[in-house]
Structures are given as structure tokens and as C-alpha cells.
Design an enzyme around this catalytic site. Structure first.
Site, mmCIF file in Angstrom:
data_model
loop_
_atom_site.group_PDB
_atom_site.id
_atom_site.type_symbol
_atom_site.label_atom_id
_atom_site.label_comp_id
_atom_site.label_asym_id
_atom_site.label_seq_id
_atom_site.Cartn_x
_atom_site.Cartn_y
_atom_site.Cartn_z
ATOM 1 N N ASP A 33 0.812 -1.222 0.000
ATOM 2 C CA ASP A 33 0.000 0.000 0.000
ATOM 3 C C ASP A 33 0.840 1.264 0.000
ATOM 4 O OD1 ASP A 33 -2.670 -1.173 2.168
ATOM 5 O OD2 ASP A 33 -1.926 -1.812 0.222
ATOM 6 N N ALA A 34 1.958 1.210 0.761
ATOM 7 C CA ALA A 34 2.779 2.413 0.893
ATOM 8 C C ALA A 34 3.275 2.864 -0.485
ATOM 9 C CB ALA A 34 3.953 2.146 1.819
ATOM 10 N N TYR A 36 1.792 2.161 -3.386
ATOM 11 C CA TYR A 36 0.609 2.635 -4.101
ATOM 12 C C TYR A 36 0.291 4.076 -3.683
ATOM 13 C CZ TYR A 36 -4.178 2.886 -5.795
ATOM 14 O OH TYR A 36 -5.313 3.273 -6.430
ATOM 15 N N LEU A 83 -11.407 7.989 3.833
ATOM 16 C CA LEU A 83 -10.793 8.823 4.862
ATOM 17 C C LEU A 83 -9.560 9.515 4.323
ATOM 18 C CD1 LEU A 83 -10.878 6.338 7.870
ATOM 19 C CD2 LEU A 83 -12.190 8.452 7.695
ATOM 20 N N LYS A 116 -7.781 1.643 13.060
ATOM 21 C CA LYS A 116 -8.091 1.561 11.634
ATOM 22 C C LYS A 116 -7.892 0.117 11.220
ATOM 23 C CE LYS A 116 -7.622 3.819 7.216
ATOM 24 N NZ LYS A 116 -7.488 2.655 6.359
ATOM 25 N N LYS A 291 -12.340 10.762 14.935
ATOM 26 C CA LYS A 291 -13.592 11.307 14.407
ATOM 27 C C LYS A 291 -14.124 12.342 15.388
ATOM 28 C CE LYS A 291 -14.684 6.919 12.210
ATOM 29 N NZ LYS A 291 -15.464 5.680 12.262
ATOM 30 N N LYS A 315 -1.983 7.051 10.021
ATOM 31 C CA LYS A 315 -1.434 5.738 9.680
ATOM 32 C C LYS A 315 -0.139 5.435 10.434
ATOM 33 C CE LYS A 315 -2.474 4.027 5.830
ATOM 34 N NZ LYS A 315 -3.242 3.711 4.684
ATOM 35 N N CYS A 409 28.913 -26.830 2.846
ATOM 36 C CA CYS A 409 28.684 -25.740 3.806
ATOM 37 C C CYS A 409 29.552 -24.542 3.451
ATOM 38 C CB CYS A 409 28.991 -26.219 5.220
ATOM 39 S SG CYS A 409 28.928 -24.873 6.426
ATOM 40 N N CYS A 433 32.147 -27.094 12.522
ATOM 41 C CA CYS A 433 31.749 -25.926 11.733
ATOM 42 C C CYS A 433 31.731 -24.689 12.634
ATOM 43 C CB CYS A 433 30.369 -26.167 11.133
ATOM 44 S SG CYS A 433 29.735 -24.754 10.221
HETATM 45 S S1 IVH Z 1 -14.800 5.429 8.902
HETATM 46 C C1 IVH Z 1 -16.870 8.358 6.968
HETATM 47 N N1 IVH Z 1 -13.580 3.988 10.696
HETATM 48 O O1 IVH Z 1 -10.612 2.732 6.139
HETATM 49 C C2 IVH Z 1 -15.619 7.630 6.986
HETATM 50 N N2 IVH Z 1 -13.103 3.559 8.417
HETATM 51 O O2 IVH Z 1 -9.365 4.606 4.362
HETATM 52 C C3 IVH Z 1 -15.789 6.231 6.575
HETATM 53 N N3 IVH Z 1 -11.530 1.725 8.049
HETATM 54 O O3 IVH Z 1 -13.116 2.627 3.703
HETATM 55 C C4 IVH Z 1 -14.834 5.307 7.144
HETATM 56 N N4 IVH Z 1 -11.235 1.233 10.171
HETATM 57 O O4 IVH Z 1 -12.581 0.488 5.022
HETATM 58 C C5 IVH Z 1 -13.732 4.231 9.392
HETATM 59 N N5 IVH Z 1 -12.612 2.764 12.398
HETATM 60 C C6 IVH Z 1 -12.758 3.013 11.103
HETATM 61 C C7 IVH Z 1 -12.085 2.271 10.115
HETATM 62 C C8 IVH Z 1 -12.280 2.581 8.776
HETATM 63 C C9 IVH Z 1 -10.922 0.920 8.927
HETATM 64 C C10 IVH Z 1 -11.351 1.653 6.605
HETATM 65 C C11 IVH Z 1 -12.622 1.639 5.822
HETATM 66 C C12 IVH Z 1 -12.545 2.842 4.950
HETATM 67 C C13 IVH Z 1 -11.075 3.043 4.858
HETATM 68 C C14 IVH Z 1 -10.746 4.458 4.499
#
Ligand code: IVH
Length: 674
Positions: A33-34, A36, A83, A116, A291, A315, A409, A433
Site C-alpha cells: 500500500d505504501a 501505491y 478517509l 483503523k 472522528k 497511519k 557448507c 563448523c
Molecule cells: S470510517 C466516513 N472507521 O478505512 C468515513 N473507516 O481509508 C468512513 N476503516 O473505507 C470510514 N477502520 O474500510 C472508518 N474505524 C474506522 C475504520 C475505517 C478501517 C477503513 C474503511 C474505509 C477506509 C478508508
């Protein structure tokens, strides 16, 4: 704008589209992912500088790829947002500042913090409390309908609990796989010669997007909810955290790690705490999410394109990165086992710079088809040794070279043998050895063995190379003056080392047996052997049959033990060690005495603090108990550590005796084994 920039934009789009396809459609990504994220960021930056070049079909203008044709399409009543990511404290501070500015308030914001989860997003539609549809995110507006598959996930309720349920509710959450579930599934697949998954996230995605729900049902999938989409027919709470509580009350799983904090300082503390606990959690997380907790504030903030302004993903450093294999070398271990190791172009992964990664054994190199010159994914999670996960075939150069296991070896030139049916090739040189000598001394000195403080790996290598020691027995004859002549070693450290070596003479029999480094004799087996025989001479004279009376010792371990003690060289080392004054307190032999827990079946669950699982098991077995993995009517006693889960619940349901670790220790002490 230059022609090269234009070409780069086109190239980036092509690459991102290709990787989208691998990831979203095939569930088989080639790059971490990093990497990407970096491609996407580079494209975003170029497009920001040259807005004229943004086109509607640029990967920056949409999220994800088109659904597979085989699944029906599902339209989300409320869009599934993504996000914004932050990788640094600064980016988190910027987020908090923007929230303050938009809301025009001064004081600390209340945030809900969550892990996450590293799986895939799913929307569950409940109508009058019944699960009627489950869909993947897709492009955020419409995804794939995977209801049949989702119904197979045990943790997702088919009906909500309680009388007061909404007429319509879209629950948003993550489908994922636990680490243990993932390991078990891959082990089974490997055994059957089937495809293994690279990580739990791909495994979860691949499992959910199976066309045959019976396949999905076999997969260890789990689910946590973290929000809602459209809700009708009920007044929802005015805080995100309270919504999560409602969801939990309706029977939807929510992570226990969710926590409300005050202000950005609270977010930072949460991040640090979760980063520390990351590897101990039963599932993978790739960061945390902050959030804004108050829904009125969320509404005032709104969203930009596809991400809400009220949430941020912070992250963790990536645990997987790309690098190139410069060479593949063979390392010789303590028991002569040969491990192919990839020498890598240095890469920062999992918080450190990595230059080597294990390839485990010859078969693994073949299976993963790793060649010298290849670009590979390396993974470093926690303190686990870095490993090569897979090859990016797309980037294989024409001159990539296939690895050959040497016939001799690389350290001592002895023949290499590989027993039919075993994955491990070994150097037959034994203590002739130098590599095996070094490793066996490192093991002997290690913390859980003789615990010789200050005798680290580098120093052992120096001592062997300078000819000062040949076996572990030579350690006890070392003099200050000899050590002080070594490079980077002063009088004081020489003195300390000699003192630490002398100190290690007073040990325990289990530690000593473990320190000898017999094949297949780990700490738990060493403990079981010590408790069974009580004394070293009795153990040294035991034959294979006698050894097999020890709990958990089978024919293979028994043979290794007998072979070890039969070697004149080993007998000599042991005699020298004893003559040097190594001693331990007497243990009462259990082999033939009455066993107080004979006929009783124990189950261990949860995390123990004082003992490892293996140690607890070995001690219980020494007292005659059977230790089983699952709770049934035949279980006599369950030992519950912290975080005990379903086994504890089941024990309580069945009315089985449950004891704590403290009580277990008391029992073991009474039995005279600790
Ligand atoms: S909230 C309104 N909460 O991360 C925001 N997403 O990079 C919607 N994800 O598509 C997502 N843990 O698949 C939210 N505690 C969490 C999450 C979370 C993993 C994933 C999710 C989202 C992606 C976004």
C-alpha cells in the site's frame, strides 16, 4: 509544463489503474500500500500543479474500480466515504486546526478514537431489524452485492436485538480476518498445495468476493462496525460514540479499543498506545482513526469530495515495503540448519532500516520464486525477523538469477544433507563448523538459557574467531587479560564479563538443559525433562523408550536427546561445565512418583503473565494433568488469564471450575514443580 511531466502523469495513471485492477478486481496486489500511496500522491501533486491536466477518468477522481460482473450491483442509499490519511504529527495538527477554524471554536474538540482495521469496508442494510443486503464499497456510490457471503460471517447478526430498531439502517464497518485465523487458513492451504494469501486483508477481501458462499463460510472472517449510513424511522444519538453504543446494543460488534478523548493531545496519546499494542492485537490495524464525536459538529464540517472533514486516518509506519534482492546467501544455524537469506538494498520498513530478510528454506525460495535481482515485498512486523513476502513479477529484470542451494557448507565446507521429507538442509560438520559453534555459544549465553549478561552475538563471534573459545565449556576458563586484548573491550568490560560468566554458574536444571541446545528441545521440553528425571545423570542414561514417558516427548525428540548425550564430545563438554562449577538446586523426580493431577484435564485460555503457555502446560503435565485446547464437558479446570474470551464463557456455561494464574501457580508450588 514540460513534456516529461505530461508523460509522467500518463505513466502514473497507467500504473495506478493496473494496481487498482490487481487490488480491487483480482484481490491480488503486487505492491504494498505504501508504494501505491506514493504513486497516487505523486499524481495528485502533479495534477495540483497542473490542474488543466485533470481529467474525469484520472484515478484521483474516483475511488476503487468497477465491480466484478459476476456480482449484482448494490446502490448505497448514503455514499460510502473514504478517509483522509495523515502520516505525521504535523498533518494531525493541521487537521485539528482546520476543524477549529471551520467550527469557529477555541476549546478542545472531543474526538472518538478507533483502530483503523485492515480489512475491507462493507455496508449492511437492515430493514425493520433484518439484514436484507450487504454490499462492498465499490466506487462509494454503488458496490457489489455480497449478501449471501456476509450471511456466513458469524459475528454479523441476521436480526437486530431489542424492540426499538430503525425502519431502515445502513451499518458501515470492516470485514477482516484475525491473525490466528489467517495463519491457520494459510497453513491448511499450504498443506493442500493451494494458493496462500499474502496478508489478512487480502485474505478477507478474497474470501468475501468468492462467488460460492460455501467457500466464504469456511473462512475465518470477522466484522466490526464503525458507523452508519442512511438511518430512517428512529432518532439516533447526537454523538458518534453513542451511536456505536447503540449499534453494540443492537447486537453489532464494535471494537473494544474505541475510546473518547479530549483534544489533539488525547489523539496523540491514543496513537502512541495503539502503536505499542499493535502487534499484540488479535487483528491487523494499519493506523487509528480520529472522528469528531459530536454529530452536530460533523454536520457543520461536512465533506470534501469523497472524505469527511470531520475524520482523519493517522497511519502507522508501513510494515511492508518494496526493495531489491542484491544477493541470496546461506546462513548456518546452531543445529546446522541452512537458511537462505536475501541481502537487500536497504529499506525503511516497520520503523527500522532492513538489509536482510529470511527466506526460510529452499522450498520457500522455489515457492515464492525469489530470484537475485528481483523487486520484492519485505515485511517487518514488530520484533519478528523481516521476511520476503512475494515478488513483483512485473519488475523482474531479464538477468534475474535463480538461487542454488550449495552442495557444501559455505562456512566449513562439510557436506550438506537434506533428509527426505524435511524442508531443512543441514551442514553435517557439527561443532567442527565455526558457524554452528558460534550459534551454539550464542544460544547458551542467551537470556532464557544461561543468561550471561554482556555476552552478545558480536562478542561471541570475536571470541570464536580469535580462537579464545571453541565450545561453551571454554567460557568458564576465560581470564580478564585475554578479554581485555580484544578489540573494543576495555579492562572494566572484561572484568564485568568474567563476573557475568561466573555468575551464570548458578542456574537451574531446565535452563541448563535448554542451554545445551539439543535439537527440538525448547524451553518447555527442557522443563518437562528436568521435572521428569529430576537429575542430569538419570536423563543422560535414559533410552528412547524411557524418554517417551515424558509428557509431549515423541520418538523424534527422544532420538535427538539420546543422540546428543551419546556423542563423546558432548559428554566431555558437560563434564567440563560441571567441573567448572555449574550447579542447580535439586529437583524431585516426578517420573515415577505419584502425580497429584493424574486423570485431570486442564484448558489454558487468555494471556498469562508469569508463565508462558508452554511452561504452564509442561508444569501441569509434570503433575500428571492432560492439557487440552478446547473446553468440553470432560474438562476439569480452566485456567483463565487476562483477555480470556469464548473458552471462559463456555467454561462458565458448563459450570466448570475456573482458576486464575495466581491459583495455578499456588497449585504448581504445592506440587513442587515451581
Ligand atoms: S470510517 C466516513 N472507521 O478505512 C468515513 N473507516 O481509508 C468512513 N476503516 O473505507 C470510514 N477502520 O474500510 C472508518 N474505524 C474506522 C475504520 C475505517 C478501517 C477503513 C474503511 C474505509 C477506509 C478508508
Amino acid at each position: 509544463m514540460s513534456a516529461t511531466e505530461k508523460a509522467r502523469i500518463a505513466e502514473l495513471r497507467r500504473q495506478i489503474e493496473y494496481h487498482n485492477y490487481r487490488y480491487y478486481v483480482l484481490d491480488d496486489p503486487e505492491i504494498p500500500d505504501a508504494e501505491y500511496d506514493r504513486l497516487l500522491r505523486e499524481l495528485q501533486d502533479l495534477e495540483t500543479t497542473h490542474p488543466a491536466l485533470i481529467s474525469a477518468d484520472s484515478p484521483t477522481q474516483r475511488v476503487g474500480a468497477a465491480p466484478l460482473r459476476a456480482f449484482a450491483e448494490a446502490v448505497h442509499a448514503a455514499p460510502m466515504l473514504s478517509l483522509e490519511n495523515a502520516f505525521s504529527d504535523q498533518e494531525v495538527a493541521d487537521f485539528d486546526r482546520r476543524v477549529h477554524e471551520r467550527l469557529k471554536i477555541e476549546g478542545d474538540i472531543e474526538y472518538s478514537c478507533e483502530p483503523k482495521l485492515d480489512g475491507l469496508a462493507i455496508s449492511l442494510r437492515f430493514e425493520n431489524g433484518r439484514l436484507v443486503q450487504a454490499a462492498t464499497r465499490g466506487d462509494g456510490e454503488r458496490g457489489e452485492e455480497v449478501t449471501q457471503n456476509v450471511r456466513t460471517i458469524a459475528s454479523i447478526p441476521l436480526r437486530l436485538r431489542g424492540g426499538d430498531v430503525p425502519a431502515i439502517m445502513e451499518v458501515r464497518g470492516e470485514v477482516f480476518m484475525t491473525k490466528t485465523g489467517f495463519e491457520a487458513m494459510n497453513a491448511a492451504a499450504r498443506e493442500k498445495g493451494e494458493k496462500v494469501f499474502v496478508n489478512p486483508r487480502n485474505a478477507a477481501a478474497g474470501s468475501l468476493r468468492q462467488l460460492d458462499p460455501r467457500v466464504t463460510a469456511q473462512r475465518p472472517l470477522a466484522f466490526f462496525s464503525y458507523g452508519v449510513g442512511l438511518v430512517e424511522g428512529i432518532a439516533m444519538p447526537d454523538r458518534h460514540s453513542a451511536i456505536l453504543t447503540s449499534l453494540r446494543e443492537w447486537g453489532l460488534p464494535v471494537s473494544r479499543e474505541q475510546q473518547c478523548v479530549i483534544g489533539i493531545a488525547g489523539c496523540r496519546a491514543y496513537y502512541a498506545e495503539m502503536a505499542k499494542r499493535r502487534n499484540a492485537l488479535p487483528y491487523e490495524i494499519d493506523g487509528v482513526v480520529y472522528k469528531v464525536d459530536r454529530i452536530d459538529q460533523q454536520q457543520a464540517l461536512g465533506s470534501v469530495s469523497r472524505a469527511p472533514r470531520w475524520a482523519l486516518a493517522h497511519k502507522f509506519p508501513a510494515q511492508e515495503e518494496l526493495t531489491r534482492v542484491v544477493d541470496i546467501e546461506v546462513q548456518v544455524g546452531r543445529t546446522g540448519a541452512l537458511t537462505p537469506v536475501a541481502r537487500l538494498e536497504p529499506v525503511f520498513v516497520g520503523g527500522v532500516t532492513v538489509t536482510n530478510a529470511t527466506l526460510h528454506n529452499e522450498d520457500e525460495v522455489r515457492r515464492k520464486d525469489v530470484r537475485i535481482g528481483d523487486t520484492v515485498i519485505v515485511r517487518r512486523a514488530g520484533d519478528v525477523i523481516p521476511e520476503v513476502v512475494s515478488v513483483v513479477l512485473d519488475r523482474r529484470p531479464d538477468d534475474a538469477r535463480v538461487f542454488q542451494m550449495p552442495a557444501h557448507c559455505p562456512v566449513c565446507g562439510s557436506d550438506i544433507t537434506r533428509v527426505e521429507g524435511e524442508a531443512i538442509a543441514r551442514c553435517s560438520g557439527g561443532l567442527f563448523c565455526a558457524a554452528q559453534r558460534k550459534e551454539s555459544i550464542k544460544h547458551f549465553a542467551s537470556r532464557r538459557a544461561m543468561d550471561i549478561e554482556g555476552l552478545g552475538d558480536k562478542l561471541v563471534e570475536q571470541l570464536v574467531e580469535s580462537g579464545l573459545i571453541g565450545t561453551v565449556a571454554d567460557l568458564y576458563a576465560l581470564k580478564n587479560e585475554q578479554l581485555a586484548n580484544l578489540e573494543r573491550m576495555g579492562d572494566k568490560s572484561a572484568e564485568n564479563l568474567v563476573a557475568a560468566i561466573a555468575h551464570s554458574r548458578s542456574t537451574t536444571l531446565p535452563r541448563f538443559l535448554y542451554a545445551l541446545g539439543m535439537r527440538e528441545v525448547g524451553e518447555a521440553t527442557a522443563l518437562a525433562l528436568a521435572n521428569h528425571f529430576g537429575d542430569l545423570d538419570a536423563l543422560m542414561q535414559a533410552d528412547v523408550d524411557r524418554l517417551q514417558q515424558v509428557p509431549d516427548v515423541g520418538p523424534i525428540v527422544a532420538t535427538h536427546v539420546v543422540d546428543f548425550f551419546h556423542q563423546p564430545h558432548n559428554q566431555e563438554v558437560i563434564a567440563t561445565l560441571r567441573a567448572a562449577g555449574i550447579h542447580w538446586p535439586a529437583i524431585e523426580a516426578r517420573g515415577l512418583t505419584e502425580q497429584p493431577l493424574a486423570g485431570k484435564t486442564f484448558v489454558l485460555t487468555g494471556t498469562l503473565e508469569e508463565l508462558t503457555r508452554d511452561e504452564a502446560k509442561a508444569h501441569l503435565q509434570t503433575l500428571g494433568a492432560k492439557v487440552s485446547g478446547s473446553v468440553s464437558k470432560r474438562t476439569d479446570c480452566v485456567v483463565a488469564g487476562s483477555d480470556a474470551g469464548s473458552k471462559l464463557t463456555r467454561a462458565k456455561d458448563l459450570g466448570i471450575q475456573v482458576i486464575s494464574e495466581t491459583e495455578l501457580l499456588r497449585m504448581l508450588r504445592e506440587g513442587g514443580v515451581v
